[in-house]
Design a protein around this motif. Structure first.
Motif, PDB file in Angstrom:
ATOM      1  N   TYR A 156       0.846  -1.189   0.000  1.00  0.00           N
ATOM      2  CA  TYR A 156       0.000   0.000   0.000  1.00  0.00           C
ATOM      3  C   TYR A 156       0.884   1.242   0.000  1.00  0.00           C
ATOM      4  N   VAL A 157       0.375   2.302  -0.629  1.00  0.00           N
ATOM      5  CA  VAL A 157       1.021   3.607  -0.555  1.00  0.00           C
ATOM      6  C   VAL A 157       0.135   4.513   0.294  1.00  0.00           C
ATOM      7  N   LEU A 158       0.760   5.267   1.191  1.00  0.00           N
ATOM      8  CA  LEU A 158       0.047   6.133   2.118  1.00  0.00           C
ATOM      9  C   LEU A 158       0.582   7.556   1.981  1.00  0.00           C
ATOM     10  N   PHE A 159      -0.325   8.532   1.930  1.00  0.00           N
ATOM     11  CA  PHE A 159       0.079   9.941   1.954  1.00  0.00           C
ATOM     12  C   PHE A 159      -1.087  10.753   2.506  1.00  0.00           C
ATOM     13  N   SER A 160      -0.815  11.984   2.886  1.00  0.00           N
ATOM     14  CA  SER A 160      -1.836  12.818   3.512  1.00  0.00           C
ATOM     15  C   SER A 160      -1.755  14.236   2.973  1.00  0.00           C
ATOM     16  N   ALA A 161      -2.834  15.000   3.196  1.00  0.00           N
ATOM     17  CA  ALA A 161      -2.885  16.367   2.709  1.00  0.00           C
ATOM     18  C   ALA A 161      -3.712  17.220   3.658  1.00  0.00           C
ATOM     19  N   ASP A 162      -3.267  18.450   3.853  1.00  0.00           N
ATOM     20  CA  ASP A 162      -4.059  19.439   4.588  1.00  0.00           C
ATOM     21  C   ASP A 162      -4.964  20.157   3.596  1.00  0.00           C
ATOM     22  N   VAL A 163      -6.272  20.125   3.877  1.00  0.00           N
ATOM     23  CA  VAL A 163      -7.259  20.686   2.961  1.00  0.00           C
ATOM     24  C   VAL A 163      -8.013  21.806   3.669  1.00  0.00           C
ATOM     25  N   VAL A 164      -8.139  22.931   2.997  1.00  0.00           N
ATOM     26  CA  VAL A 164      -8.902  24.063   3.531  1.00  0.00           C
ATOM     27  C   VAL A 164     -10.349  23.930   3.054  1.00  0.00           C
ATOM     28  N   LEU A 165     -11.269  23.751   4.006  1.00  0.00           N
ATOM     29  CA  LEU A 165     -12.691  23.581   3.703  1.00  0.00           C
ATOM     30  C   LEU A 165     -13.399  24.932   3.750  1.00  0.00           C
ATOM     31  N   PRO A 166     -14.460  25.112   2.958  1.00  0.00           N
ATOM     32  CA  PRO A 166     -15.174  26.400   2.938  1.00  0.00           C
ATOM     33  C   PRO A 166     -15.958  26.646   4.230  1.00  0.00           C
ATOM     34  N   GLU A 167     -16.384  27.880   4.421  1.00  0.00           N
ATOM     35  CA  GLU A 167     -17.124  28.257   5.617  1.00  0.00           C
ATOM     36  C   GLU A 167     -18.462  27.539   5.723  1.00  0.00           C
ATOM     37  N   SER A 168     -19.011  27.141   4.597  1.00  0.00           N
ATOM     38  CA  SER A 168     -20.307  26.466   4.617  1.00  0.00           C
ATOM     39  C   SER A 168     -20.218  25.013   5.065  1.00  0.00           C
ATOM     40  N   ASP A 169     -19.016  24.490   5.243  1.00  0.00           N
ATOM     41  CA  ASP A 169     -18.854  23.093   5.638  1.00  0.00           C
ATOM     42  C   ASP A 169     -19.038  22.934   7.145  1.00  0.00           C
ATOM     43  N   ASN A 170     -19.480  21.724   7.549  1.00  0.00           N
ATOM     44  CA  ASN A 170     -19.644  21.432   8.977  1.00  0.00           C
ATOM     45  C   ASN A 170     -18.329  21.565   9.745  1.00  0.00           C
ATOM     46  N   ASN A 171     -17.221  21.302   9.047  1.00  0.00           N
ATOM     47  CA  ASN A 171     -15.903  21.349   9.689  1.00  0.00           C
ATOM     48  C   ASN A 171     -15.028  22.393   8.995  1.00  0.00           C
ATOM     49  N   ALA A 172     -15.557  23.596   8.863  1.00  0.00           N
ATOM     50  CA  ALA A 172     -14.847  24.654   8.147  1.00  0.00           C
ATOM     51  C   ALA A 172     -13.465  24.883   8.738  1.00  0.00           C
ATOM     52  N   GLY A 173     -12.525  25.185   7.848  1.00  0.00           N
ATOM     53  CA  GLY A 173     -11.152  25.379   8.273  1.00  0.00           C
ATOM     54  C   GLY A 173     -10.246  24.350   7.620  1.00  0.00           C
ATOM     55  N   THR A 174      -9.086  24.155   8.213  1.00  0.00           N
ATOM     56  CA  THR A 174      -8.116  23.204   7.665  1.00  0.00           C
ATOM     57  C   THR A 174      -8.275  21.847   8.321  1.00  0.00           C
ATOM     58  N   GLU A 175      -8.422  20.830   7.491  1.00  0.00           N
ATOM     59  CA  GLU A 175      -8.602  19.448   7.956  1.00  0.00           C
ATOM     60  C   GLU A 175      -7.583  18.578   7.238  1.00  0.00           C
ATOM     61  N   ARG A 176      -7.026  17.623   7.995  1.00  0.00           N
ATOM     62  CA  ARG A 176      -6.067  16.700   7.369  1.00  0.00           C
ATOM     63  C   ARG A 176      -6.790  15.422   6.944  1.00  0.00           C
ATOM     64  N   PHE A 177      -6.566  15.057   5.679  1.00  0.00           N
ATOM     65  CA  PHE A 177      -7.155  13.839   5.119  1.00  0.00           C
ATOM     66  C   PHE A 177      -6.029  12.878   4.751  1.00  0.00           C
ATOM     67  N   TYR A 178      -6.332  11.583   4.895  1.00  0.00           N
ATOM     68  CA  TYR A 178      -5.346  10.532   4.673  1.00  0.00           C
ATOM     69  C   TYR A 178      -5.775   9.687   3.470  1.00  0.00           C
ATOM     70  N   PHE A 179      -4.819   9.439   2.592  1.00  0.00           N
ATOM     71  CA  PHE A 179      -5.074   8.699   1.355  1.00  0.00           C
ATOM     72  C   PHE A 179      -4.300   7.377   1.400  1.00  0.00           C
ATOM     73  N   GLN A 180      -4.982   6.316   0.998  1.00  0.00           N
ATOM     74  CA  GLN A 180      -4.353   4.992   0.969  1.00  0.00           C
ATOM     75  C   GLN A 180      -4.813   4.254  -0.280  1.00  0.00           C
ATOM     76  N   ALA A 181      -3.864   3.635  -1.000  1.00  0.00           N
ATOM     77  CA  ALA A 181      -4.188   2.876  -2.211  1.00  0.00           C
ATOM     78  C   ALA A 181      -3.323   1.632  -2.278  1.00  0.00           C
ATOM     79  N   ARG A 182      -3.863   0.590  -2.854  1.00  0.00           N
ATOM     80  CA  ARG A 182      -3.121  -0.670  -3.006  1.00  0.00           C
ATOM     81  C   ARG A 182      -2.208  -0.579  -4.232  1.00  0.00           C
ATOM     82  N   VAL A 183      -0.964  -1.027  -4.050  1.00  0.00           N
ATOM     83  CA  VAL A 183       0.014  -0.996  -5.135  1.00  0.00           C
ATOM     84  C   VAL A 183       0.004  -2.342  -5.853  1.00  0.00           C
ATOM     85  N   GLU A 184      -0.287  -2.305  -7.155  1.00  0.00           N
ATOM     86  CA  GLU A 184      -0.287  -3.523  -7.964  1.00  0.00           C
ATOM     87  C   GLU A 184       0.776  -3.394  -9.041  1.00  0.00           C
ATOM     88  N   GLN A 185       1.470  -4.513  -9.297  1.00  0.00           N
ATOM     89  CA  GLN A 185       2.557  -4.493 -10.274  1.00  0.00           C
ATOM     90  C   GLN A 185       2.371  -5.612 -11.281  1.00  0.00           C
TER      91      GLN A 185
END
Length: 285
Positions: free
Chosen positions: A206-235
């Motif tokens: 698996y490959v793992l990486f993360s990103a800080d995302v700025v959400l709009p004011e209309s969102d329930n969690n407005a502001g900067t939120e960190r999201f985590y991404f995971q994907a299976r590596v196939e060769q």
């Protein structure tokens, strides 16, 4: 002087007479001989005409019939040849069109294969991430018994964000943002480092990486939120090319203790879990 009218009369009676032809050829000698030849021919022509008239007419008729048959055969052959040539021209045109279509298709396929990058390692690879996620995790059956600290109680308020972002997995473990033209409503403030690991559960890569995302004011969690991404590596075993599959986006949420009380010490933030909030697909750039 009386010979000329008789010659004309004989020629009028039988223009195809061989004796007249002979008479004409003998006129190259002296004057006396020429006159004798003409007279002699004129005396013989009527007899020959009477004896050969029917044969000559029959031969002429037979020859004319043969000529007509040959003419008809030639006309028919020319028509058949023209029809065959037209069919051959049509087939050549169809064959050329098929060849052009096949060549165009082959050229397009070759161009597509040439433009598509194939990576055999994640180091310094570039990817287009097509995502769809929300700031709130997907609801679960046990959410009523075990409320997450920062999860909205109404799933109808979840707002999904979708788009595409280009990233690069650098060989030093950092991640660069290289294209945000198709990002809408949110902003990627920063992509953090990436890592490749083998899962203890299924022994897959698996490959793992993360990103800080700025959400709009209309969102329930407005502001900067960190999201985590995971994907299976196939060769691919044959080409060694790498692909990323089954991409999941998660967000970390604190867990409230049973009854909402930790005792003497406040343990808020100690217990947390990653909750699914969306998915993504990666394609080599």
């Amino acid at each position: 002087l009386g010979v000329a009218p008789r010659v004309a009369e004989a020629f009028a009676m039988n223009p195809h007479s061989c004796s007249f032809a002979t008479m004409v050829r003998t006129t190259t000698s002296s004057c006396g001989v020429r006159v004798h030849a003409l007279v002699s021919s004129l005396q013989m022509s009527p007899q020959k005409e009477q004896g050969t008239g029917g044969s000559t007419s029959s031969s002429t008729s037979s020859t004319s019939s043969d000529v007509d048959r040959l003419r008809d055969s030639a006309t028919r052959l020319r028509k058949e040849a023209a029809e065959l040539e037209a069919k051959m021209a049509q087939r050549r045109a169809e064959s050329k069109n098929m060849s052009d279509d096949s060549s165009t298709s082959s050229t397009a396929s070759a161009a597509a294969m040439a433009s598509k990058k194939v990576y055999t390692a994640l180091d310094d690879s570039e990817w287009t991430v097509s995502y769809r996620f929300a700031s709130d995790p997907l609801p679960r059956d046990d959410d009523d018994n075990n409320k997450d600290a920062n999860v909205s109680s109404s799933s109808s308020k979840r707002r999904n964000y979708s788009g595409k972002v280009g990233i690069k997995f650098r060989s030093d473990g950092y991640t660069d943002t290289i294209d945000t033209d198709q990002v809408r409503d949110i902003q990627y403030a920063k992509f953090w480092g990436w890592d490749e690991e083998i899962s203890n559960e299924d022994e897959l890569r698996y490959v793992l990486f993360s990103a800080d995302v700025v959400l709009p004011e209309s969102d329930n969690n407005a502001g900067t939120e960190r999201f985590y991404f995971q994907a299976r590596v196939e060769q691919d075993e044959r080409t060694g090319g790498i692909s990323l599959a089954d991409g999941k986006v998660t967000v970390k949420r604190d867990i409230e203790p049973p009854g909402g009380f930790w005792g003497v010490f406040n343990g808020g933030g100690i217990l947390a879990q990653f909750r699914d909030c969306g998915d993504f697909v990666c394609r080599p750039r």
